[in-house]
Every structure is written in structure tokens, then in C-alpha cells.
Design an enzyme around this catalytic site. Structure first.
Site, PDB file in Angstrom:
ATOM      1  N   HIS A 103       6.662  -9.175  -0.226  1.00 37.45           N
ATOM      2  CA  HIS A 103       7.573  -8.043  -0.373  1.00 37.45           C
ATOM      3  C   HIS A 103       7.466  -7.211   0.900  1.00 37.45           C
ATOM      4  O   HIS A 103       6.618  -7.486   1.764  1.00 37.45           O
ATOM      5  CB  HIS A 103       7.253  -7.210  -1.619  1.00 37.45           C
ATOM      6  CG  HIS A 103       5.952  -6.505  -1.569  1.00 37.45           C
ATOM      7  ND1 HIS A 103       4.740  -7.177  -1.550  1.00 37.45           N
ATOM      8  CD2 HIS A 103       5.630  -5.182  -1.524  1.00 37.45           C
ATOM      9  CE1 HIS A 103       3.753  -6.311  -1.507  1.00 37.45           C
ATOM     10  NE2 HIS A 103       4.266  -5.088  -1.474  1.00 37.45           N
ATOM     11  N   HIS A 105       6.739  -3.962   1.559  1.00 37.75           N
ATOM     12  CA  HIS A 105       5.891  -2.782   1.730  1.00 37.75           C
ATOM     13  C   HIS A 105       5.258  -2.813   3.123  1.00 37.75           C
ATOM     14  O   HIS A 105       4.883  -3.875   3.628  1.00 37.75           O
ATOM     15  CB  HIS A 105       4.791  -2.774   0.678  1.00 37.75           C
ATOM     16  CG  HIS A 105       4.926  -1.677  -0.334  1.00 37.75           C
ATOM     17  ND1 HIS A 105       4.472  -1.815  -1.632  1.00 37.75           N
ATOM     18  CD2 HIS A 105       5.429  -0.421  -0.258  1.00 37.75           C
ATOM     19  CE1 HIS A 105       4.713  -0.702  -2.312  1.00 37.75           C
ATOM     20  NE2 HIS A 105       5.284   0.156  -1.492  1.00 37.75           N
ATOM     21  N   ASP A 107       2.333  -2.046   4.318  1.00 38.24           N
ATOM     22  CA  ASP A 107       0.989  -2.602   4.527  1.00 38.24           C
ATOM     23  C   ASP A 107       0.995  -4.126   4.554  1.00 38.24           C
ATOM     24  O   ASP A 107       0.047  -4.745   5.049  1.00 38.24           O
ATOM     25  CB  ASP A 107      -0.005  -2.083   3.479  1.00 38.24           C
ATOM     26  CG  ASP A 107       0.409  -2.366   2.047  1.00 38.24           C
ATOM     27  OD1 ASP A 107       1.590  -2.152   1.727  1.00 38.24           O
ATOM     28  OD2 ASP A 107      -0.451  -2.778   1.243  1.00 38.24           O
ATOM     29  N   HIS A 108       2.068  -4.743   4.068  1.00 35.68           N
ATOM     30  CA  HIS A 108       2.189  -6.202   4.095  1.00 35.68           C
ATOM     31  C   HIS A 108       3.007  -6.703   5.282  1.00 35.68           C
ATOM     32  O   HIS A 108       3.103  -7.912   5.486  1.00 35.68           O
ATOM     33  CB  HIS A 108       2.823  -6.703   2.802  1.00 35.68           C
ATOM     34  CG  HIS A 108       1.946  -6.530   1.605  1.00 35.68           C
ATOM     35  ND1 HIS A 108       1.328  -7.579   0.962  1.00 35.68           N
ATOM     36  CD2 HIS A 108       1.570  -5.421   0.935  1.00 35.68           C
ATOM     37  CE1 HIS A 108       0.611  -7.118  -0.059  1.00 35.68           C
ATOM     38  NE2 HIS A 108       0.744  -5.810  -0.084  1.00 35.68           N
ATOM     39  N   ASP A 216       1.512  -8.426  -4.460  1.00 33.03           N
ATOM     40  CA  ASP A 216       1.303  -7.188  -5.211  1.00 33.03           C
ATOM     41  C   ASP A 216       2.096  -7.243  -6.509  1.00 33.03           C
ATOM     42  O   ASP A 216       3.312  -7.490  -6.490  1.00 33.03           O
ATOM     43  CB  ASP A 216       1.771  -5.979  -4.399  1.00 33.03           C
ATOM     44  CG  ASP A 216       0.754  -5.552  -3.364  1.00 33.03           C
ATOM     45  OD1 ASP A 216      -0.247  -6.262  -3.196  1.00 33.03           O
ATOM     46  OD2 ASP A 216       0.965  -4.507  -2.724  1.00 33.03           O
TER      47      ASP A 216
END
Length: 313
Positions: A103, A105, A107-108, A216
Site C-alpha cells: 500500500h 503509506h 513508511d512503506h 499492514d
């Protein structure tokens, strides 16, 4: 003399026991001559917190010396270089060519520009192939636009960089088989990650193992179905420590919608029966790592480890 010998034996026994309780590390868990065709390498076990010991979420599945990356948190390229230095195959700069994103986000994905440009600067000539949710193409286009001047200087200036290694082939995917070659079949499955309209986990079928990465997610039946006795299940998890942000009703609601608690993960593992459960993207909320593991083991009898950067399974 007898007392001295007894003391030495007791000390040796204590050291063996202490070492047996430590989580696996890349150099410890990697045998001298591994019979496995496939391995899982944790390039980043962290979360949005700026923990210098835990890079942002990123995992590599290595099959027959070929790497398949899942997510690209901050630090991914340097962790790949560190794994290469430890003798892990398939993670040299020119080999970082295939990425699956769970996904979007930050932080990814904050390591995405690094994964596009650094291997190219260091000699990669092949395109980067990326598989991810809706929005991946826009993100990629904007990254390339942001570094437009860099590309011009490197390709047209004295560096004489190649003109192909920074290019990206983007595939925006739906659930189902999204990739297949002679080493692996990769299946994307939907997971529930709060407000995101699309978030995926990935199932890797290799010649010798089934490896499932949750991404996540709050508790999802799709993870159970994807694993179903799999060899390795990497799953995110959060703890609920006292006097932490989890005391706030707002944060409790957030984590319930976006993530998976210790007891929820124990239930998922009990249903899905992985041969090895690996905790990654851990959010500790002040709970010691050993306590988190013990709480999982209180509800789940199977093999479970807490991931650290550069662990190999």
C-alpha cells in the site's frame, strides 16, 4: 580442581542457553551451505518511528539467487547492501529490479526514490518493475518529475550514466496472480488497512516453500486463506503497553481499524498454522520485545520469532 571444572561446565551451559534464546540474525541464521532454494530476508522490520536499529518495512524473497522485494521503506537500499556484504545472494544493486508494494503509506514507500535512482547510479541498466495498488503510477511519475534535473545531469553530463536503469515499468494490480516466472508465482490478496481503498498482502509460491507477507492489516480472513499451513508467515503486530498512546480512545480506534493486536495475531496463526510465524512491522508501545513474544506464545503454541533487520529465514 573439581570445583573449577564444575564452574566452567555451568558457565558453558548458561552461555548455550542464553544464545539459544536470542532471535535469529542474518549471520547466525544463515547456514554455511543452505539446501534451501528460497529464503526470506528482512531488510526493514520497523514502522514510522525513526528507530536507527530498524529500517522501514521491506522484505526480500530470494529464490535461486533472484530477489523479489516487498515494500520499500526508508533504508532499503543500504540494508540490501548490508545483506550482500553478509553473503546473501540476489541483492546486489544491479539485481534490485522487482518490487511489490502492499500500500502507499509513506513508511512503506519513502525508499522508493532510493530504489529507483541509487542502483541506477551504481550501474543498474535494467528497468525497475513495480507491482502495486492504484496510485502507484502517479507516485512513480511524480518521483521521476521531481528528479528530472538529476536525470538530465547524470545522462547528459560528464557522468555518462546509462539511459535505462532509472526507468520504471508500473503495474497497478487487482487481487489474484500478479507475477509468475521460473522461480515464483506471486498472488496478491486484499487486506483491511483502515481508510485505504486498496491494500494487499502477497503469497509467494516457490519451488520449495510458501511464503506469505501480510503487509499492514487489521485481522483479515484473506491472510488465513493465503497461508493455510504456509512455511513462513510474516505478519504485522502491535502491543498495548500501559501509559502509552494506547490509553487514548482515538489511538485505540485507529489501531483497531488499521493493525493487528497480539491476541488477534495469535488467533490468526492458530487458524492458518504457519510452520514459522515472524513478527514484523512491530509497534511495541513500550512493551519489551520478549514480553510481546511471550504474550503471543501464551495464546499460540507454534514457532514464532520477532524480526530484526537482516534476519534470514
Amino acid at each position: 580442581m573439581k570445583r573449577l571444572i564444575l564452574s566452567l561446565l555451568l558457565s558453558a551451559a548458561f552461555l548455550v542457553r542464553a544464545n539459544a534464546q536470542q532471535p535469529a540474525r542474518a549471520q547466525e541464521s544463515r547456514p554455511a551451505a543452505s539446501p534451501r532454494i528460497s529464503e526470506v530476508v528482512v531488510l526493514g522490520s520497523g514502522n514510522p518511528n525513526a528507530d536507527p536499529d530498524r529500517s522501514g518495512p521491506a522484505v526480500a524473497v530470494i529464490v535461486n539467487g533472484h530477489s523479489y522485494l516487498v515494500d520499500c521503506g526508508p533504508g532499503i537500499v543500504r540494508r540490501a547492501a548490508a545483506a550482500t556484504r553478509e553473503g546473501v545472494p540476489g541483492l546486489a544493486m544491479q539485481d534490485l529490479t522487482t518490487l511489490f508494494i502492499t500500500h502507499l503509506h509513506s513508511d512503506h514507500t519513502l525508499g522508493y526514490p532510493d530504489l529507483i535512482f541509487t542502483p541506477w547510479v551504481l550501474g543498474r541498466t535494467g528497468h525497475l518493475s513495480v507491482y502495486g495498488p492504484r496510485g502507484t503510477a502517479d507516485m512513480t511519475k511524480n518521483i521521476l518529475a521531481a528528479w528530472k534535473r538529476d536525470i538530465e545531469v547524470r545522462t547528459q553530463g560528464l557522468e555518462h550514466a546509462n539511459t535505462t536503469g532509472y526507468l520504471v515499468d508500473v503495474h497497478e494490480i487487482e487481487p489474484g496472480v500478479v507475477y509468475k516466472d521460473e522461480n515464483v508465482t506471486v498472488t496478491a490478496f486484499p487486506v483491511k488497512h483502515g481508510s485505504w481503498d486498496q491494500a494487499f498482502g502477497y503469497r509467494f509460491q516457490t519451488p520449495d516453500r510458501v511464503i506469505v507477507i501480510s503487509g499492514d492489516t487489521s485481522p483479515a480472513d484473506s491472510v488465513v486463506k493465503a497461508c493455510n499451513g504456509c512455511d513462513v508467515l510474516l505478519h504485522e503486530v502491535y502491543a498495548s503497553g500501559p501509559h502509552s498512546e494506547m490509553d487514548s480512545p482515538q489511538w485505540q480506534a485507529y489501531f483497531k481499524a488499521f493493525h493487528t493486536s497480539i491476541t488477534e495475531l495469535a488467533a490468526i496463526a492458530t487458524q492458518s498454522k504457519p510452520k514459522l510465524l515472524v513478527l514484523y512491522h512491530q509497534v511495541f508501545h513500550g512493551v519489551p520485545e520478549g514480553q510481546m513474544l511471550q504474550e503471543i506464545r501464551n495464546h499460540y503454541p507454534g514457532a514464532v520469532l520477532s524480526a530484526h533487520d537482516l534476519d534470514v529465514y
